[in-house]
Design an enzyme around this catalytic site. Sequence first.
Site, mmCIF file in Angstrom:
data_model
loop_
_atom_site.group_PDB
_atom_site.id
_atom_site.type_symbol
_atom_site.label_atom_id
_atom_site.label_comp_id
_atom_site.label_asym_id
_atom_site.label_seq_id
_atom_site.Cartn_x
_atom_site.Cartn_y
_atom_site.Cartn_z
ATOM 1 C CB SER A 69 82.136 -74.041 58.060
ATOM 2 O OG SER A 69 81.623 -75.355 57.963
ATOM 3 C CE LYS A 124 77.742 -74.845 57.045
ATOM 4 N NZ LYS A 124 79.091 -74.242 56.944
ATOM 5 C CB SER A 232 80.134 -70.826 59.342
ATOM 6 O OG SER A 232 79.154 -71.788 59.014
#
Length: 268
Positions: A69, A124, A232
């Site tokens: 991701s 992230k 993602s």
Amino acid sequence: MNFALILFVALLISGGIWLFDALVTGKGRAKDAKLPLLVDYARSFFPVILVVFLLRSFLVEPFKIPSGSMLPTLEIGDFILVNKYDYGIRLPIINQKLIEVGQPQRGDVMVFRYPKDPSLDYIKRVIGLPGDVVEYREKQLIINGRPVPLARVGEYQYVGSGLNYINGQTYQEVLGEHRHTVMIQPEAPPVVVHQVEGDFPYRDNCTYNESGFKCRVPEGHYFMMGDNRDASNDSRYWGFVPDRNIVGRAFMIWWNFGEFGRIGHFIE
């Protein structure tokens, strides 16, 4: 598995055995007498466990990247280091902030506990800060009404662990002080609307349609997205990350078994 909890329990057990022997069972033992095996192990391992526990809890913690991701910034199999104090000194295990040091900045790569299951750690990029309005329309990120600078770089292909990204286009993106590369797959939608979970906190702050989404970040929360924008599982699907879920800022790749050239690379 909560490794911090395991370390803490091991610390209590080894320290407890050592202390009990020092105060009770070892009182009448001759100085040259051989220590019981359990006490000997406790005395040997307690200092080591204590140092590891303190380092992981307050300074630096290692993580391994399990998914794609964050491609192309982070590859599957990268071992990274996470700064534990940039965003405040927190009590281990319960993650309660004790001392305010700093706040996440737009563009930081951050490790956090997944809001739906805090036993899982996610990584992230910080896209939206508290109070920000985040939009993603036709593959263009817009924050507080201003398009985020995006410049075409080229193509990117990743093959490994059963994943094959052949048609990815790479762009240089500028978020705050961070200049990094993101990957976009032109044929993929900016958000798969039917996959959006409908029960996350502050769900009413977001609107979705086929062209993208718009979300207002609530106070004390952050909006996160992966650099592999079209592959993602991030805030657009499951919502905002509360401050209490923050683990730390990822800053360096310290190992990769397949690509030694990535070792020592600092994360932008």
